[in-house]
Design a protein around this motif. Structure first.
Motif: not given
Length: 176
Positions: A147-168
């Motif tokens: 389950v790799p997570v891929y993402f692309t950013l069109e411009e520089s930015r700061t991402l919040t990375i959060n690890i949790t047992p559940h999602s919404d």
């Protein structure tokens, strides 16, 4: 397979281990800075750490993230000699990363002993992805390459990375 310009790896330790220490709120108190088996516990983060991406990759240990309702455990085979257990439904490990524009791959390193305590979520700016090890889990440290997570950013930015047992929207696991 599309080649990625950058790789981003977050290490999350899970597995059935005995709890040497735990945090009951965002701020663990000084009693948790003890020596166990000649190892000093990682420093307690009182704010969400912010790091800047540079080079070909980042490897960041969860015990160095801002923890809420987690256990920090010794694990002699973990890369940092400690790991984090998500012990409650409200458990989380959080950090921020300043990324330049580009395409990234995020992998989580996990140690799961059974398939009932292995799925959890990594969220990038609130977008959750369910991650889990092989089936059945190997019981050893492994990157969640299923389950790799891929993402692309069109411009520089700061991402919040959060690890949790559940999602919404879906239940994961605690106690891993």
């Amino acid at each position: 397979m599309k080649l990625l310009k950058n790789a981003f790896k977050v290490t999350l330790a899970s597995g059935v281990l005995f709890a040497l220490t735990s945090c009951q709120s965002q701020n663990r108190n000084k009693e948790f800075h003890i020596i166990t088996d000649h190892q000093i516990l990682p420093p307690v983060m009182e704010t969400v750490p912010v790091i800047e991406y540079s080079g070909i990759g980042i490897k960041y240990e969860c015990e160095n993230m801002f923890l809420h309702n987690c256990a920090v455990l010794q694990d002699s085979v973990a890369s940092g000699k400690f790991c984090v257990r998500l012990i409650e439904d409200s458990s989380s490990a959080t950090m921020k990363v300043k990324f330049p524009a580009g395409t990234y791959e995020c992998l989580v390193k996990e140690k799961a002993s059974d398939k009932n305590h292995s799925a959890f979520y990594i969220s990038l700016d609130g977008i959750a992805t369910r991650v889990y090890p092989r089936n059945p889990p190997s019981g050893k440290w492994e990157l969640t390459t299923r389950v790799p997570v891929y993402f692309t950013l069109e411009e520089s930015r700061t991402l919040t990375i959060n690890i949790t047992p559940h999602s919404d929207y879906e239940i994961g696991s605690t106690g891993m």
